[in-house]
Design an enzyme around this catalytic site. Structure first.
Site, PDB file in Angstrom:
ATOM      1  N   GLY A  15       1.038  -1.364   0.144  1.00  0.00           N
ATOM      2  CA  GLY A  15       0.248  -0.331   0.045  1.00  0.00           C
ATOM      3  C   GLY A  15       0.659   1.221   0.627  1.00  0.00           C
ATOM      4  O   GLY A  15       0.926   2.595   1.014  1.00  0.00           O
ATOM      5  N   ALA A  16       2.114   1.282  -0.374  1.00  0.00           N
ATOM      6  CA  ALA A  16       2.754   2.579  -0.869  1.00  0.00           C
ATOM      7  C   ALA A  16       2.834   2.974  -1.901  1.00  0.00           C
ATOM      8  O   ALA A  16       3.559   4.111  -2.042  1.00  0.00           O
ATOM      9  CB  ALA A  16       4.659   1.778  -0.719  1.00  0.00           C
ATOM     10  N   SER A  17       1.214   3.619  -2.677  1.00  0.00           N
ATOM     11  CA  SER A  17       0.798   4.418  -3.519  1.00  0.00           C
ATOM     12  C   SER A  17       1.380   5.728  -3.056  1.00  0.00           C
ATOM     13  O   SER A  17       1.034   6.903  -3.836  1.00  0.00           O
ATOM     14  CB  SER A  17      -0.116   3.578  -4.398  1.00  0.00           C
ATOM     15  OG  SER A  17      -1.585   4.092  -3.633  1.00  0.00           O
ATOM     16  N   TYR A 165     -12.639  -2.579  11.227  1.00  0.00           N
ATOM     17  CA  TYR A 165     -12.225  -2.138  10.994  1.00  0.00           C
ATOM     18  C   TYR A 165     -10.969  -2.692  12.459  1.00  0.00           C
ATOM     19  O   TYR A 165      -9.809  -2.572  12.318  1.00  0.00           O
ATOM     20  CB  TYR A 165     -11.883  -0.570  10.016  1.00  0.00           C
ATOM     21  CG  TYR A 165     -10.140  -0.178  10.331  1.00  0.00           C
ATOM     22  CD1 TYR A 165      -9.393   0.236   9.317  1.00  0.00           C
ATOM     23  CD2 TYR A 165      -9.730   0.827  11.620  1.00  0.00           C
ATOM     24  CE1 TYR A 165      -8.306   1.008   9.178  1.00  0.00           C
ATOM     25  CE2 TYR A 165      -8.871   1.528  11.416  1.00  0.00           C
ATOM     26  CZ  TYR A 165      -8.025   1.455  10.308  1.00  0.00           C
ATOM     27  OH  TYR A 165      -6.957   2.077  10.416  1.00  0.00           O
ATOM     28  N   LYS A 169      -8.373  -4.276  13.032  1.00  0.00           N
ATOM     29  CA  LYS A 169      -6.550  -3.780  13.687  1.00  0.00           C
ATOM     30  C   LYS A 169      -6.495  -4.572  15.043  1.00  0.00           C
ATOM     31  O   LYS A 169      -5.057  -5.231  15.265  1.00  0.00           O
ATOM     32  CB  LYS A 169      -6.659  -2.736  13.174  1.00  0.00           C
ATOM     33  CG  LYS A 169      -6.489  -1.730  12.414  1.00  0.00           C
ATOM     34  CD  LYS A 169      -5.215  -2.399  11.778  1.00  0.00           C
ATOM     35  CE  LYS A 169      -5.536  -0.999  10.022  1.00  0.00           C
ATOM     36  NZ  LYS A 169      -4.762  -1.993   9.278  1.00  0.00           N
TER      37      LYS A 169
END
Length: 260
Positions: A15-17, A165, A169
């Site tokens: 998820g590095a965009s 969520y 987590k």
């Protein structure tokens, strides 16, 4: 006899965009790491991340990590192109948003099931899959490594509008601690960062709107966190000096939520 600098390590950041993932990729590259920039669907944004990285030898790799076949392909591609994976940062996630709202009293059963399945698949099962794949490769190579999970303050204080969520987590935090114990004999450290509200590009409309003051007031510092602050924590936790922090869950929320 003189010794040269240690060889560059390879980091896979999921998820590095954009956002925390991009800031982490940039920070790791500035340290001298080669970075595999993972994206879910926006390759153009991932390419922008790669263009910003320091140094050379970086890679862009994409796919939905909730699909185990895709996860295997992503890991294999990084290993083939960059040689190995020394560092895994599990950052990719489905974040709370109006599209993922599912407060129990306001949500029909079909939506409840759909959102729960997707959030757990991406936010918990996918990091577990990636951890398994990278850890097994490190063990086979008899090589040390480090895995950092990006968790959330919501795992501790609750997420009534997005309970899947918070639950995912919390599961990620517990999974990270289990892996810290399991992988320590193999020289692999595992830690977690639990940020509070972070003012990424995606969150700017909230900060500029009616909720902005309320969000900033959650912390006694009167502001929200930054992606760069989360990235700095990841840089420390992935450093050789931080091996003794394995098993830790680092609260990074500006004293907006204090655990007892």
């Amino acid at each position: 006899m003189t010794t040269g600098a240690p060889p560059a390590r390879t980091a896979l950041v999921t998820g590095a965009s954009r956002g925390i993932g991009r800031a982490t990729a940039l920070a790791l590259s500035r340290r001298g790491d080669r970075v595999a920039v993972h994206y879910g669907s926006d390759r153009a944004a991932a390419e922008q991340t790669r263009a910003l990285l320091s140094g050379a030898g970086h890679l862009v790799v994409g796919g939905d990590l909730a699909d185990p076949v895709t996860a295997q392909r992503v890991v294999a591609e990084v290993q083939r192109e960059l040689g190995r994976i020394d560092i895994l940062v599990n950052n990719a996630a489905v974040a709370p948003s109006p599209e993922t709202y599912h407060r129990v009293e306001n949500t029909d059963f079909e939506t409840w099931q759909r959102v729960w399945n997707r959030m757990v698949d991406v936010d918990l099962t996918a990091p577990a899959t990636m951890t398994y794949l990278v850890a097994r490769a490190l063990i086979a190579a008899n090589a040390p490594g480090v895995i950092v999970n990006i968790g959330s303050r919501g795992a501790f204080r609750g997420e009534p509008d997005h309970p899947a969520y918070g639950a995912a987590k919390a599961g990620l935090h517990a999974f990270g601690q289990s892996m810290a114990v399991a992988l320590a004999p193999h020289g692999i450290a595992v830690a977690t960062v639990a940020p509070g509200f972070v003012g990424t590009e995606r969150q700017q409309p909230k900060l500029a709107g009616d909720t902005g003051d309320e969000l900033r007031a959650q912390s006694p510092f009167g502001r929200v966190g930054t992606a760069e602050e989360v990235a700095a924590a990841v840089v420390y936790l992935t450093s050789p000096e931080a091996q003794w922090a394995s098993g830790a869950i680092l609260d990074l929320n500006g004293a907006s939520h204090l655990r007892t």
